[in-house]
Write a protein that holds these residues in place. Sequence first.
Motif, PDB file in Angstrom:
ATOM      1  N   LYS A   1     -21.383 -14.725 -42.697  1.00 51.87           N
ATOM      2  CA  LYS A   1     -22.656 -13.990 -42.606  1.00 51.87           C
ATOM      3  C   LYS A   1     -23.792 -14.858 -43.097  1.00 51.87           C
ATOM      4  O   LYS A   1     -23.620 -15.601 -44.030  1.00 51.87           O
TER       5      LYS A   1
ATOM      6  N   CYS B   1      -8.757   1.035 -35.976  1.00 53.03           N
ATOM      7  CA  CYS B   1      -9.425  -0.081 -35.303  1.00 53.03           C
ATOM      8  C   CYS B   1      -9.589  -1.273 -36.235  1.00 53.03           C
ATOM      9  O   CYS B   1      -9.445  -2.410 -35.800  1.00 53.03           O
TER      10      CYS B   1
ATOM     11  N   VAL C   1     -17.271  -0.023 -29.156  1.00 53.66           N
ATOM     12  CA  VAL C   1     -16.784   1.332 -29.460  1.00 53.66           C
ATOM     13  C   VAL C   1     -17.345   1.904 -30.757  1.00 53.66           C
ATOM     14  O   VAL C   1     -17.302   3.105 -30.987  1.00 53.66           O
TER      15      VAL C   1
ATOM     16  N   GLY D   1     -22.431  -2.418 -31.717  1.00 54.04           N
ATOM     17  CA  GLY D   1     -22.178  -2.249 -30.292  1.00 54.04           C
ATOM     18  C   GLY D   1     -20.778  -1.756 -30.048  1.00 54.04           C
ATOM     19  O   GLY D   1     -20.118  -1.235 -30.955  1.00 54.04           O
TER      20      GLY D   1
ATOM     21  N   LEU E   1     -17.825  -6.932 -45.939  1.00 50.63           N
ATOM     22  CA  LEU E   1     -19.080  -6.197 -46.080  1.00 50.63           C
ATOM     23  C   LEU E   1     -19.970  -6.766 -47.178  1.00 50.63           C
ATOM     24  O   LEU E   1     -21.192  -6.622 -47.132  1.00 50.63           O
TER      25      LEU E   1
ATOM     26  N   TRP F   1     -23.605  -5.822 -48.342  1.00 47.29           N
ATOM     27  CA  TRP F   1     -23.989  -4.603 -47.616  1.00 47.29           C
ATOM     28  C   TRP F   1     -23.553  -3.346 -48.364  1.00 47.29           C
ATOM     29  O   TRP F   1     -23.961  -2.242 -48.034  1.00 47.29           O
TER      30      TRP F   1
ATOM     31  N   VAL G   1     -25.506   1.950 -41.641  1.00 45.29           N
ATOM     32  CA  VAL G   1     -24.709   1.666 -40.438  1.00 45.29           C
ATOM     33  C   VAL G   1     -24.066   2.963 -39.956  1.00 45.29           C
ATOM     34  O   VAL G   1     -24.118   3.302 -38.771  1.00 45.29           O
TER      35      VAL G   1
ATOM     36  N   ILE H   1     -13.197  -6.859 -34.152  1.00 42.59           N
ATOM     37  CA  ILE H   1     -13.487  -5.747 -35.059  1.00 42.59           C
ATOM     38  C   ILE H   1     -13.763  -6.319 -36.448  1.00 42.59           C
ATOM     39  O   ILE H   1     -12.912  -7.010 -37.012  1.00 42.59           O
ATOM     40  N   PRO H   2     -14.932  -6.043 -37.001  1.00 41.01           N
ATOM     41  CA  PRO H   2     -15.279  -6.680 -38.269  1.00 41.01           C
ATOM     42  C   PRO H   2     -14.423  -6.245 -39.461  1.00 41.01           C
ATOM     43  O   PRO H   2     -13.810  -5.182 -39.459  1.00 41.01           O
TER      44      PRO H   2
ATOM     45  N   VAL I   1     -24.160   0.040 -45.816  1.00 47.35           N
ATOM     46  CA  VAL I   1     -23.060   0.625 -45.037  1.00 47.35           C
ATOM     47  C   VAL I   1     -23.406   2.069 -44.671  1.00 47.35           C
ATOM     48  O   VAL I   1     -23.158   2.526 -43.549  1.00 47.35           O
TER      49      VAL I   1
ATOM     50  N   GLY J   1     -11.450   9.798 -40.668  1.00 41.52           N
ATOM     51  CA  GLY J   1     -12.198   8.776 -39.917  1.00 41.52           C
ATOM     52  C   GLY J   1     -11.299   7.769 -39.236  1.00 41.52           C
ATOM     53  O   GLY J   1     -11.755   7.007 -38.390  1.00 41.52           O
TER      54      GLY J   1
END
Length: 311
Positions: A311, A208, A273, A271, A247, A250, A258, A236-237, A255, A203
């Motif tokens: 958050k 990123c 990439v 949103g 996270l 989440w 997502v 990038i989070p 996750v 992955g």
Amino acid sequence: MKKYKRFTVVGTVGLLIGGLVVYYWAANPATEISPVSPEAVADASIERGQYLYYAAGCQNCHTQPKGGKLLAGGRRLKTPFGEFVTPNITPDLEFGIGAWRDEDFIRALRYGVSPRGEHYFPVFPYTSYSAMSDRDMLDLKAYLFSLPAVARANQAHAVSPPFGWRFAVAFWKMLFFDPGPFQATSAQNAQWNRGAYLVRALGHCGECHTPRNVLGAMDNSRELSGTKNGPEGGKIPNLTPDRETGLGKWLGGDVVTVLEMGMLPDGDFVGSVMTEVVDNATSHLSDEDRKAIEVYLGSRPHIKSDWRDKK
Ligand code: HEC
Ligand code: HEC
């Protein structure tokens, strides 16, 4: 006197470059390659390869958005060092990789070295793919070779020196690249190890989601903690379990959602990439694999990001 000075400068620069070249030839670690096991070749499976192709998201970079032919290259990738253009990786004999042997393919993914012995720029994330097993690489190749060949010529990158010098990548690799297949740890169970393999090898999430240093290498001391300057300049989070900026809660199953459909717990959708990552990669994974990714992310050190909204 002036002339003499100029001569000294030219001489010093010449010596320096000469020294670097000699050093590079002497220390180039990337030419040795592990022999391909005959069993792996005999069993190469197109079907397994297709799954790996999605898990690894090859399509995103190697296909031009908006109507480009599948894997024929031409996508422009903006980086702080210049603009790279992805090559054609269809099985076309002339313009693609159709003439590549199994060893060539493994060498490219494991060591970032071309069949001609040149170094690839690490914008091709072999820094992560290097951790794939030989078997997975060959299954992936079998799948790629089952797809249509496209006769589309490669374009040159628009990257200025010294970042456009391929030989300089040899030094970069010595500093920042640790090639070799993923090693499972026995201290963790199979689900965790699968998650680690999916995140770190296939992955390439860190490519990123991990911040980079000035030479463009991933800063692994802040692995997966997100960055303000991601691809295409976006934010990038943070994917670490930190409760405020990462996270956090989440990790109880959100996750997985997502990764499956791009939907965030507040009903919004990812949103930029990440949409492509979900569409062309993580939505094609099995539920077990998405769960394994969540389990692995939940086990990582908590790192706070100072730039992220709470958050
Ligand atoms: C982040 C974008 C990105 C992703 C994802 C990516 N690549 Fe690439 N790839 C590149 C770039 C850029 C190059 C050109 C590197 C260079 O010129 O040094 C490249 C080069 C290659 C090459 C060498 C082609 C040649 O003609 O020498 C192969 C093979 C390749 N990629 C295969 C893959 C496979 C297989 C995957 C999925 C497992 C993949 N790539 C995923 C960006 C990417
Ligand atoms: C090509 C770059 C890229 C890759 C590769 C990538 N991501 Fe992302 N990811 C992003 C971006 C950009 C966002 C933010 C999207 C937005 O702004 O809505 C994001 C958002 C996310 C989110 C939502 C987090 C939040 O707090 O909003 C999760 C979860 C996530 N990514 C997981 C992953 C996982 C797991 C992988 C590896 C399988 C991965 N990403 C690979 C770029 C990437």
